[in-house]
Design an enzyme around this catalytic site. Structure first.
Site, PDB file in Angstrom:
ATOM      1  CB  CYS A  98      47.609  11.002  28.546  1.00 44.73           C
ATOM      2  SG  CYS A  98      46.207  10.469  27.577  1.00 44.73           S
ATOM      3  CB  CYS A 101      46.945  13.094  23.010  1.00 46.74           C
ATOM      4  SG  CYS A 101      45.690  13.486  24.203  1.00 46.74           S
ATOM      5  CG  ASP A 506      47.601  41.542  36.138  1.00 42.66           C
ATOM      6  OD1 ASP A 506      47.181  42.695  36.254  1.00 42.66           O
ATOM      7  OD2 ASP A 506      47.332  40.792  35.189  1.00 42.66           O
ATOM      8  CG  ASP A 681      47.581  37.659  32.301  1.00 41.40           C
ATOM      9  OD1 ASP A 681      47.498  38.712  32.958  1.00 41.40           O
ATOM     10  OD2 ASP A 681      46.716  37.268  31.518  1.00 41.40           O
ATOM     11  CG  ASP A 685      50.922  42.351  34.367  1.00 44.10           C
ATOM     12  OD1 ASP A 685      50.717  43.436  34.931  1.00 44.10           O
ATOM     13  OD2 ASP A 685      50.058  41.490  34.183  1.00 44.10           O
TER      14      ASP A 685
END
Lengths: 788, 54
Positions: A98, A101, A506, A681, A685
């Site tokens: 947010c 930070c 996956d 991921d 893949d």
């Protein structure tokens, strides 16, 4: 309305407190979940920035990353000289949740008098730094931000420069077109109002001349993006929406200029400028929406860019950017660092985290002479590498090439707007030409009047609503998805996602979280866990990290020895594999485990499992209920695949598949006429992602994988998949409604234009109202999202 | 109608002023971080930050 969900991590009954720094579950009484958070909290308060904790807004579903001293990097090699002892450095900051930070990081860095610039862009999450003093200060600055729990990675400033130049050009063009449209409209309204009253023809001509003086330079500047794209399409014998736009605008301006020169009553300057302005607004917003996704992907690319330490012939070493390496160089890779290039392990042994290549969480042992790959992480002792391949020639680079070749097929996908444009442009040009010929030959009009009518036809058909119809709905859908953590990368992704009927998952890292978690099976006491964590705290092995994560503050013990691929020892205490701890094999092993043996204690076993994503079961059930065919394709062994398939409820699964076999499965499905969405991921893949009709990857995915995917989703929740598909369908519906509306409007307005009833006033009204209607319809997508 | 002689130049000059301001803001990077700018005003700005936010 969304209900406020409790953090899922609260669920274990024994834990009822939240970490004061990261908000994750913490043991009661301690106040912190780990030592890193405790240190970060102390640092923030020491700097007098404690109000940060009151200001921030934590999303319980996406907790900020924990401070991880082992993840620190040294970006010194990427700092660039800016003259007079100044250095500049751009860092990608990961884990911002947010605006507080942004404030925390900027204020913390600004307290250092050597720093002359510390600006964190919240949109792109890029921190731009400048300081005076030694170049090596870069490491300290990166560590300072890292100590708060954010992950930083260096980015080359040139990576994004071209991108920024392009959006800046669009913005400038939009501003100029807006100025021209507003002022010309002001003059035109006066002319229209005066036409009924006492405005003389000389005043009208003056206004036309003024309009021309504003319009011509403005359009020459602001029309360039359309003209360039139209010309590029025409040159290769194709046509796109920009062709009728460019021709329409150019002809309207030319006719109006001619009328002005001859003192005519009608000029279309305001239509031309308004059209260009509307379209530029649409294009700029579209670019911004996708720019977010692009910068997210670029961040993950930059996380992979680690500096390399080259060993020189005299034995000393220097830190260089990975591009500066040459085959044959000797490279030192410290523990926890990414390998900068493919190479042969020169001496010793180590364990290598190959998750980036295989998606498997557990590391592999490497011995002298083994070929290791760029992008994998050294988890064991520092190792030396003889570089054999770099950049495109590495295994990762070759897979990336494979991916871009497979994507060639997808580039041929024709979006619905393009398909409409292909028939639309020739039709309207023929209509304009016919009405010109018709008025001259049959209507007996002089050629000047016929020309005006033809121009009116072109302006009224100028595809303002049509060109906005699809982008407007796509833009609203994309920004709604972005709020939910899904970032769209490809312009046609929504359309392709809406056509999907089969979903291939996956396993590791997609249905599961892809990292081991300690199973609290009652086989150990908390004291055992604390004792084991003291040893584990020095190691980067995923099982060690999981052990430490499961405990409260674990301070690393002194003098722990790490035995690569086996375990850790401290005096008589051992933590490691069954063999390393001298336990007999009893075939009772299910999944990964660690043993702890201590003098005068019973051996203790810690079991680990790769946990499912928290909402995997619900998400899969929701997808099945929507009628999708679900398939699980994994490279893992059959038993573990079967276990996960059973747990989430996918009956159709295959195991032990090579990357090429996954892609082949998808090709077969495509040949059967199925539209496949691939969710994966690992780098393994990537070919399958590229071969699929549409593709999705978690944001932590390997570089080439997120590069191949149409969209990436952030956070731990798989629920993003059904939301994405539903949004894509809704967006497709709205886009089609918009197209139908735009075409219906044309069907109504064109006969009027051909009949010669359309004056500049009517053209301007019709164009603005149809554009507003289309944009308004697209905005409905936003509203329906909030109700859901 | 004679008022137009000075009214129109004034209107155009005002418009051009707005255009110039807009282009300057774009060039100065004020449109680069629209999300951050919206929330920045909510935070106090310690003296030190002014030096480093360029």
């Amino acid at each position: 309305m969304t209900t406020l969900a409790l953090p899922r991590s609260l669920a274990p009954a024994a834990q009822d407190a939240l970490c004061a720094h990261c908000g994750a579950a913490a043991p009661a009484g301690s106040g912190f979940c780990c030592t890193g958070c405790e240190a970060a909290y102390a640092l923030v308060n020491r700097l007098g920035l404690g109000s940060y904790y009151g200001r921030r807004a934590l999303d319980p579903d996406r907790p900020p990353p924990r401070p991880d001293p082992l993840a620190a990097i040294d970006p010194t090699a990427f700092a660039e000289a800016a003259g007079e002892g100044q250095w500049t450095l751009d860092l990608a900051v990961h884990g911002l949740h947010c605006a507080a930070c942004v404030w925390l990081i900027e204020t913390m860095l600004a307290a250092d008098p050597a720093i002359t610039r510390a600006r964190l862009n919240a949109t792109t999450a890029r921190l731009s730094l400048a300081w005076t003093g030694p170049r090596e200060k870069a490491a300290q600055l990166a560590a300072q931000v890292g100590a708060l729990g954010y992950r930083v990675a260096p980015i080359a400033a040139s990576d994004m420069r071209a991108d920024r130049e392009e959006s800046r050009e669009l913005l400038h063009a939009m501003v100029v077109a807006g100025f021209a449209a507003a002022n010309v409209m002001l003059l035109s309204v006066s002319v229209w109002a005066g036409a009924a009253g006492e405005m003389g023809s000389s005043t009208r001509d003056l206004f036309h001349w003024l309009s021309a003086a504003i319009t011509l330079p403005a359009l020459l500047y602001a029309g360039r993006p359309f003209a360039r794209s139209a010309w590029a399409a025409l040159r290769i014998g194709r046509t796109n929406m920009d062709v009728p736009i460019s021709i329409g605008v150019a002809l309207a301006t030319a006719v109006s200029l001619f009328e002005t020169l001859n003192g005519g009553a009608h000029a279309y300057f305001e239509s031309a400028t308004m059209l260009v302005f509307f379209l530029l607004v649409g294009r700029y917003l579209d670019r911004r929406a996708r720019g977010q996704a692009r910068s997210a992907v670029m961040h993950f690319l930059s996380l992979a860019r680690s500096p390399a330490r080259r060993i020189l012939s005299d034995g000393s070493s220097e830190t260089v950017a990975p591009e500066a390496l040459r085959p044959g160089d000797l490279v030192q890779v410290a523990s926890g660092e990414k390998l900068p290039a493919d190479g042969v392990l020169l001496d010793g042994e180590s364990s290598i985290d190959t998750a980036v290549l295989t998606g498997e969480a557990l590391p592999k042992a490497a011995r002298q002479g083994d070929l290791l790959h760029a992008g994998t992480v050294n988890l064991g002792a520092p190792l030396r590498l003889r570089v054999t391949a770099l950049g495109d020639q590495t295994l990762v680079g070759r897979i990336a090439t494979l991916v871009s070749e497979a994507e060639g097929g997808r580039a041929a996908y024709r979006s619905i707007a393009e398909r409409v444009a292909r028939g639309y442009a020739p039709t309207v040009h023929a209509l304009a030409a016919l009405s010109f010929a018709g008025w001259v030959l049959l209507g007996g009009a002089d050629w000047r009047m016929a020309m005006l009518i033809a121009a009116a036809v072109l302006i009224i058909t100028c595809p303002c609503a049509l060109a906005l119809a699809v982008p407007a709905s796509g833009l609203v859908a994309a920004s709604r998805l972005a709020r939910g953590g899904v970032l769209l990368k490809s312009a046609t992704a929504l359309e392709r996602l809406a056509e999907v009927d089969t979903i291939v998952f996956d396993k590791t890292g997609t249905l599961t979280l892809g990292r081991p978690r300690l199973v609290r099976d009652g086989g150990f006491a908390e004291a055992d866990l604390a004792a084991a964590a003291e040893l584990a705290a020095v190691s980067r092995h995923p099982l060690s990290r999981a052990l430490v994560e499961a405990t409260a503050a674990a301070s690393p013990a002194e003098g722990v020895a790490e035995h690569a691929g086996q375990g850790l020892s401290l005096g008589g205490t051992r933590l490691g594999s069954r063999l390393f701890c001298g336990i007999e094999d009893d075939d009772g092993a299910v999944g990964p485990e660690l043993w702890l043996t201590r003098p005068a204690h019973e051996p203790v076993r810690f079991r680990f499992e790769d946990a499912l994503r928290p909402d995997a079961v619900e998400a899969v059930a929701a997808l099945r209920a929507s009628g999708y065919r679900l398939v699980l394709l994994s490279g893992d062994r059959a038993p573990s695949v079967a276990a996960v398939a059973g747990a989430v409820g996918i009956s159709d699964w295959q195991s032990a598949l090579l990357p090429a076999a996954k892609a082949a499965w998808i090709e077969r499905a495509r040949a059967e006429g199925r539209r496949v969405l691939m969710v994966g991921d690992g780098l393994n893949d990537a070919p399958a992602l590229a071969a699929a009709h549409a593709s999705l990857a978690p944001a932590h995915a390997a570089d080439a994988t997120s590069g191949a995917a149409d969209a990436v989703f952030q956070g731990e929740r798989l629920g993003a998949v059904p939301v994405l598909l539903a949004t894509a369908k809704a967006a497709g519906r709205v886009a089609r409604q918009n197209l139908v509306f735009a075409l219906a409007y044309n069907a109504l307005a064109v006969p009027l234009a051909i009949a010669g009833f359309v004056t500049p006033l009517i053209a301007a009204l019709a164009m603005s109202s149809s554009s507003l209607a289309v944009v308004g319809n697209a905005l409905r997508l936003n509203g329906s999202g909030r109700r859901a | 109608m004679s008022a137009l002689v000075y009214l129109i130049p004034i209107a155009l000059l005002l418009g051009l002023g707005g255009l110039a301001a807009c282009l300057w803001a774009a060039r100065a990077g004020q449109f680069d971080d629209l999300d951050g700018a919206a929330s920045r005003i909510l935070f106090d700005d310690p003296e030190t930050n002014r030096r480093t936010r360029k």
